[in-house]
Design an enzyme around this catalytic site. Structure first.
Site, mmCIF file in Angstrom:
data_model
loop_
_atom_site.group_PDB
_atom_site.id
_atom_site.type_symbol
_atom_site.label_atom_id
_atom_site.label_comp_id
_atom_site.label_asym_id
_atom_site.label_seq_id
_atom_site.Cartn_x
_atom_site.Cartn_y
_atom_site.Cartn_z
ATOM 1 C CE LYS A 1 -3.820 1.976 2.742
ATOM 2 N NZ LYS A 1 -4.561 1.820 4.013
ATOM 3 N N GLY B 1 -6.460 1.416 10.353
ATOM 4 C CA GLY B 1 -6.658 2.307 11.499
ATOM 5 C C GLY B 1 -8.130 2.537 11.774
ATOM 6 N N GLY B 2 -8.964 2.211 10.768
ATOM 7 C CA GLY B 2 -10.419 2.313 10.909
ATOM 8 C C GLY B 2 -11.067 1.334 9.950
ATOM 9 N N GLY B 3 -10.562 0.078 9.992
ATOM 10 C CA GLY B 3 -11.112 -0.971 9.110
ATOM 11 C C GLY B 3 -10.480 -1.018 7.745
ATOM 12 C CB SER B 4 -7.808 1.002 6.156
ATOM 13 O OG SER B 4 -8.434 2.247 6.325
ATOM 14 C CB SER C 1 -7.782 3.856 3.144
ATOM 15 O OG SER C 1 -6.865 3.273 4.061
#
Length: 618
Positions: free
Chosen positions: A216, A313-316, A292
């Site tokens: 990524k 960090g939030g489901g990425s 993301s």
């Protein structure tokens, strides 16, 4: 709220106060479906809204209204929270896991991968290289590549040409929809040639030698630039060496195919990126991959590589894996050294694998895991382990697993088909092994969501604010700027109150883990959303879709818990559905065991994506 009591509001009345967390009567908690209020904006409306958000006069008013509509000031500024803040995840000591093998993290990555390999079921080529007329759809795994290379079926150099052709096909589409945003075909050929030579000489570095891996674009992979999918970040961030997780994979002989597309700076969960073009979902190219880590999910799902490393960090990692029908494995916070990752100083983020199978998750995890020295001191991680899947006790251990399910939350999805498919997978697991499903209650989910957005928002804003101040603001995408305008309005009070909420939420989850071994939910509350054509050019802001995508994944980030998404079926439109399993702190090995069993039971429910490259047989 899980527990808040307030007195009458007269002159000098006491403010509302939350009940101390250990006094909350959990059995009396009632589930409340979240109602998020925010406009859906693309094109001109997004530009106009951003102009208002960024104006020094009207901006504070708009952010204030948005936050009030979502109850944030009342929760974070007007309510007394008795718990002291928890600024990063703190865990009680954990009991040793049953049926696991120690993979000492101080050993060389190659040795750790070799150790993990010994505890996988025997590899049987006849099951994988079947001559059936219409074989069931299977993704190629790491061990399939290893077998193909060692038995002369193909070479890394031959496979590299298929990868290059597939990547270029996507990069040249109109409108652009690249999976990779930095790609060097010559470098890929050179890596493949080196791997082919090692294999021909009979000395491959490890089972991972010649396996294709995407990174990524927020993780350093030398000599490629790291842009975080912005247009400018490589001008202010020089890549001098690999991130630690990348260096560990490189030591195992993998072939890096390039830097994968992503939602700009990871600040969104759809994967939309107007800078380079938006990566597409291989199951339906008019839909989002989720984000993301959009490029990583798209590449693995379409078969162009077996492994990608993303950040969560939030489901990425889990959201795009679920939407694209693959496995996404988020490890415990601090389990993997984050040095060399753009967001390496936050308290919610980990670098984690996106893979086509649980077996591959286990092998890649063995290669990249290992805490940084500072985290060993503060977080005191339990020893690094993998499950012994060959153990004669494996079925008994699975049979003793208790699965926690908060039924009302579990079914709070856009279409009941999602939660029913996940429930079917759990029922298969219970009938195959005799596991028990236990009803649990997790209070204050709304508070948890707020604490997470303030935590990740404040941490992101702190990282990016210097670039804002240096005059780079106009170079970010519109939806990144909209998010940053909101994040920049959070105060020190909001941040500290959110950390006190983090302590409360940790307490509720640790209480649940006294009764159960894993918590199960659907991974997302919707399947892959359609991409509005107007969003391709200038992006979009749709907090309601984001909230559905993030409904079940926040605990693993705010509390740092390990979690994995496993594909368990498809909806009526043929879009993948993922089941999420959340484990105890440092309980990755137990989580991998349960996930492996679920995957096996649901294998026949996996469909080939409409866009798929068979790079091994091609």
């Amino acid at each position: 709220m899980g527990g808040s009591n307030s007195t009458g509001r007269g002159k000098g009345a006491s403010p509302p106060a939350m009940t101390p967390v250990d006094e909350v009567d959990i059995s009396a908690v009632r589930y409340k479906s979240p109602t998020l209020q925010a406009p859906h904006l693309t094109g001109f409306s997004l530009r106009a809204f951003l102009w208002l958000m960024e104006s020094s006069l009207l901006g504070p008013l708009i952010t204030s209204v948005l936050k009030s509509q979502n109850n944030m000031p009342q929760m974070l500024q007007q309510t007394l929270i008795p718990e002291r803040p928890m600024y990063y995840p703190e865990y009680p000591p954990q009991d040793p896991e049953p049926g696991v093998v120690l993979v000492e993290e101080d050993r060389h990555p190659v040795e750790r991968v070799h150790e993990a390999l010994q505890y996988l079921p025997q590899y049987d080529p006849s099951l994988r290289w079947t001559t059936e007329e219409k074989p069931p759809f299977l993704y190629w795994k790491i061990r399939d590549f290893a077998h193909a290379y060692r038995s002369g079926i193909t070479t890394p150099s031959i496979v590299a040409e298929h990868v290059i052709a597939g990547v270029q096909e996507w990069n040249n589409k109109k409108p652009p929809m690249p999976m990779l945003i930095y790609f060097d075909a010559d470098d890929l050929r050179k890596q493949a040639e080196d791997s082919t030579k090692r294999l021909e000489q009979g000395n491959p570095i490890s089972i991972l030698d010649g396996v294709f891996v995407a990174i990524k674009d927020d993780i350093d992979c030398f000599p490629y630039p790291t842009k975080g999918a912005t247009t400018f970040f490589d001008q202010v961030h020089t890549v001098k060496k690999d991130a630690v997780c990348v260096a560990r994979l490189r030591k195992c002989g993998v072939i890096f195919i390039g830097k994968a597309n992503m939602h700009e700076l990871g600040l969104g969960v759809t994967g939309n990126n107007p800078n380079y073009g938006t990566a597409r979902n291989p199951h339906s190219i008019d839909r989002y991959t989720g984000g993301s880590s959009s490029g990583p999910a798209s590449l693995v799902s379409s078969g162009l590589c077996s492994v990608a490393i993303g950040t969560d960090g939030g489901g990425s990692v889990r959201i795009p894996s679920a939407l694209c029908g693959i496995v996404g494995f988020k490890t415990t916070y601090g389990r993997t050294d984050m040095t060399g990752v753009l967001c390496d100083s936050g308290t919610v983020e980990v670098a984690s694998p996106l893979v086509s199978s649980v077996e591959d998750a286990m092998l890649v995890y063995s290669a990249i895991a290992g805490s940084r020295p500072m985290d060993k001191l503060t977080l005191r991680p339990s020893p690094l382990c993998v499950p012994n899947l060959l153990s004669p006790d494996n079925s008994n251990i699975l049979g003793s697993v208790k699965i926690g399910k908060y039924t009302e939350w579990f079914h709070d999805v856009s279409d009941r088909e999602i939660s029913s498919t996940c429930e079917d997978a759990l029922n298969l697991l219970c009938s195959a092994f005799g596991c028990q499903i236990e009803e649990i209650i997790l209070p204050e989910l709304e508070e948890m969501r707020t604490a997470h957005v303030v935590s990740i928002g404040s941490e992101s804003f702190t990282d990016l604010n210097p670039h804002y101040k240096a005059g780079r603001r106009s170079e970010f995408t519109l939806d990144t700027r909209t998010s940053l305008a909101l994040f920049g309005s959070f105060t020190a009070t909001d941040y500290v109150a959110s950390q006190s909420i983090r302590r409360r939420i940790m307490h509720y989850h640790m209480e649940a883990f006294k009764k159960v071994d894993v918590i199960a939910t659907p991974t997302t509350g919707i399947t892959a959303p359609k991409i509005p054509p107007s969003a391709l050019k200038s992006g979009e802001s749709d907090y309601v879709v984001s909230a559905y995508l993030m409904r079940f994944i926040i605990a693993a980030n705010l509390l740092g818990l390990p979690a994995i998404t496993v594909p368990v079926g498809h909806d009526k439109q043929g879009l993948p559905i993922g089941l999420q399993l959340i484990g105890r702190p440092w309980g990755e090995a137990s989580l991998l065991r349960v996930a492996s069993a679920v995957e096996e039971l649901c294998l026949k429910k996996r469909n080939r994506p409409s866009t798929f490259y068979d790079i091994l047989k091609a």
